[in-house]
Each structure stands twice: as structure tokens, then as C-alpha cells.
Scaffold this motif. Structure first.
Motif, PDB file in Angstrom:
ATOM      1  N   ALA A 198       2.663  -3.112  -8.836  1.00 33.84           N
ATOM      2  CA  ALA A 198       2.404  -2.966  -7.398  1.00 33.84           C
ATOM      3  C   ALA A 198       0.899  -2.963  -7.122  1.00 33.84           C
ATOM      4  O   ALA A 198       0.452  -3.544  -6.126  1.00 33.84           O
ATOM      5  CB  ALA A 198       3.054  -1.692  -6.871  1.00 33.84           C
ATOM      6  N   ARG A 199       0.119  -2.327  -7.981  1.00 32.90           N
ATOM      7  CA  ARG A 199      -1.344  -2.341  -7.808  1.00 32.90           C
ATOM      8  C   ARG A 199      -1.895  -3.753  -7.928  1.00 32.90           C
ATOM      9  O   ARG A 199      -2.797  -4.148  -7.193  1.00 32.90           O
ATOM     10  CB  ARG A 199      -2.004  -1.437  -8.839  1.00 32.90           C
ATOM     11  CG  ARG A 199      -1.932   0.021  -8.498  1.00 32.90           C
ATOM     12  CD  ARG A 199      -2.663   0.837  -9.525  1.00 32.90           C
ATOM     13  NE  ARG A 199      -2.734   2.232  -9.134  1.00 32.90           N
ATOM     14  CZ  ARG A 199      -2.975   3.220  -9.974  1.00 32.90           C
ATOM     15  NH1 ARG A 199      -3.186   2.964 -11.263  1.00 32.90           N
ATOM     16  NH2 ARG A 199      -3.018   4.458  -9.552  1.00 32.90           N
ATOM     17  N   LYS A 235       0.830  -1.202   0.000  1.00 32.65           N
ATOM     18  CA  LYS A 235       0.000   0.000   0.000  1.00 32.65           C
ATOM     19  C   LYS A 235       0.870   1.260   0.000  1.00 32.65           C
ATOM     20  O   LYS A 235       0.605   2.206  -0.736  1.00 32.65           O
ATOM     21  CB  LYS A 235      -0.927  -0.015   1.220  1.00 32.65           C
ATOM     22  CG  LYS A 235      -1.915   1.099   1.256  1.00 32.65           C
ATOM     23  CD  LYS A 235      -2.852   0.955   2.438  1.00 32.65           C
ATOM     24  CE  LYS A 235      -3.866   2.075   2.465  1.00 32.65           C
ATOM     25  NZ  LYS A 235      -4.807   1.938   3.571  1.00 32.65           N
ATOM     26  N   GLU A 237      -1.093  -5.487  -4.781  1.00 32.61           N
ATOM     27  CA  GLU A 237      -1.975  -4.995  -3.721  1.00 32.61           C
ATOM     28  C   GLU A 237      -3.357  -5.642  -3.834  1.00 32.61           C
ATOM     29  O   GLU A 237      -3.932  -6.098  -2.845  1.00 32.61           O
ATOM     30  CB  GLU A 237      -2.095  -3.475  -3.799  1.00 32.61           C
ATOM     31  CG  GLU A 237      -2.976  -2.873  -2.721  1.00 32.61           C
ATOM     32  CD  GLU A 237      -3.114  -1.377  -2.866  1.00 32.61           C
ATOM     33  OE1 GLU A 237      -3.310  -0.717  -1.844  1.00 32.61           O
ATOM     34  OE2 GLU A 237      -3.055  -0.868  -4.012  1.00 32.61           O
ATOM     35  N   VAL A 252       2.615   1.661  -3.451  1.00 35.61           N
ATOM     36  CA  VAL A 252       1.709   2.201  -4.469  1.00 35.61           C
ATOM     37  C   VAL A 252       1.531   3.700  -4.256  1.00 35.61           C
ATOM     38  O   VAL A 252       1.608   4.488  -5.208  1.00 35.61           O
ATOM     39  CB  VAL A 252       0.344   1.467  -4.441  1.00 35.61           C
ATOM     40  CG1 VAL A 252      -0.702   2.196  -5.265  1.00 35.61           C
ATOM     41  CG2 VAL A 252       0.510   0.040  -4.910  1.00 35.61           C
ATOM     42  N   LEU A 285       4.157   0.731 -11.109  1.00 37.52           N
ATOM     43  CA  LEU A 285       2.939   1.077 -10.389  1.00 37.52           C
ATOM     44  C   LEU A 285       1.845   0.063 -10.713  1.00 37.52           C
ATOM     45  O   LEU A 285       1.133  -0.392  -9.820  1.00 37.52           O
ATOM     46  CB  LEU A 285       2.481   2.489 -10.755  1.00 37.52           C
ATOM     47  CG  LEU A 285       1.170   2.945 -10.129  1.00 37.52           C
ATOM     48  CD1 LEU A 285       1.262   2.963  -8.611  1.00 37.52           C
ATOM     49  CD2 LEU A 285       0.787   4.326 -10.657  1.00 37.52           C
ATOM     50  N   ARG A 286       1.745  -0.310 -11.968  1.00 43.46           N
ATOM     51  CA  ARG A 286       0.756  -1.312 -12.381  1.00 43.46           C
ATOM     52  C   ARG A 286       1.037  -2.653 -11.685  1.00 43.46           C
ATOM     53  O   ARG A 286       0.117  -3.312 -11.190  1.00 43.46           O
ATOM     54  CB  ARG A 286       0.789  -1.457 -13.906  1.00 43.46           C
ATOM     55  CG  ARG A 286      -0.394  -2.060 -14.528  1.00 43.46           C
ATOM     56  CD  ARG A 286      -0.445  -1.975 -16.052  1.00 43.46           C
ATOM     57  NE  ARG A 286       0.825  -2.250 -16.730  1.00 43.46           N
ATOM     58  CZ  ARG A 286       1.607  -1.313 -17.306  1.00 43.46           C
ATOM     59  NH1 ARG A 286       1.257  -0.045 -17.280  1.00 43.46           N
ATOM     60  NH2 ARG A 286       2.725  -1.654 -17.903  1.00 43.46           N
ATOM     61  N   LYS A 316       2.730   6.653  -6.879  1.00 40.34           N
ATOM     62  CA  LYS A 316       1.772   7.628  -7.406  1.00 40.34           C
ATOM     63  C   LYS A 316       2.301   9.052  -7.213  1.00 40.34           C
ATOM     64  O   LYS A 316       2.243   9.873  -8.135  1.00 40.34           O
ATOM     65  CB  LYS A 316       0.421   7.494  -6.697  1.00 40.34           C
ATOM     66  CG  LYS A 316      -0.407   6.330  -7.122  1.00 40.34           C
ATOM     67  CD  LYS A 316      -1.717   6.345  -6.325  1.00 40.34           C
ATOM     68  CE  LYS A 316      -2.531   5.120  -6.543  1.00 40.34           C
ATOM     69  NZ  LYS A 316      -3.751   5.131  -5.711  1.00 40.34           N
TER      70      LYS A 316
END
Length: 102
Positions: A83-84, A47, A87, A50, A80-81, A54
Motif C-alpha cells: 500500500a505504501r 492514504k 501511495e 495505509v 502495508l509495504r 499502521k
């Protein structure tokens, strides 16, 4: 006071004392190698990763400097993609029955 031990078996010369003081003023540490080995990398939650990515991507997009390469921005968006996705996959799904049992 100095943070490290000084051998007391022999007297220090004036030059050695000056060198020790200058070394301490420069922020030197005789045990740098030992301290580096003891440092542990703190764990970062997905979390927080991410959220940090961002913020960095927003900062990156606002830069007009030529040192900020658009190809690098694509790499950060890729991570980021990823890590999302991690998550999302880490979230545990429960049934409606489990909600009412609590």
C-alpha cells in the motif's frame, strides 16, 4: 408500524400477527436479499488504507493473546509495504517550472 407491506386481501390470523411482530423484534427483514445486492462497497483511498494498516499493526503487536499469530503479522506488514508503494506511485511529480506558473 412495520416497514414492509402486508397483503390486505386476506385477514391475518393471530398466529401470523405474532410471527410478524416477533420477526420484526429479532431485526429480521423480508427483503434482506434485495438489500444485500444494493449495498456498494465504499471506496477507500490509499492514504486511508495505509493509515488503517499502521494502526492495526500497532494494535496487533501489543496483543499477548495466542490467537494473534506472528505469521499473520508478516502478512499485514507485506500489505502495508504494498500500500505504501501504491501511495508513493500515485503521487504526481511536477517540475519546478510548473510551481512558478501557478
Amino acid at each position: 408500524m412495520l416497514d414492509h407491506e402486508i397483503p390486505t386481501e386476506k385477514n391475518l390470523t393471530d398466529e401470523e400477527i405474532v410471527n410478524l411482530v416477533q420477526f420484526e423484534k429479532e431485526g429480521g427483514n423480508l427483503n434482506d436479499e434485495e438489500e444485500d445486492e444494493d449495498d456498494e462497497i465504499p471506496l477507500v483511498s490509499v492514504k486511508k488504507a495505509v493509515s488503517g494498516l499502521k494502526i492495526f499493526i500497532n494494535y496487533f503487536e501489543q496483543q499477548d493473546n495466542s490467537e494473534f499469530n506472528i505469521d499473520d503479522l508478516r502478512v499485514f506488514r507485506k500489505y502495508l509495504r504494498i500500500a505504501r508503494t501504491q501511495e508513493f506511485n500515485s503521487k504526481r511529480q511536477s517540475t519546478l517550472d510548473m510551481f512558478f506558473k501557478k
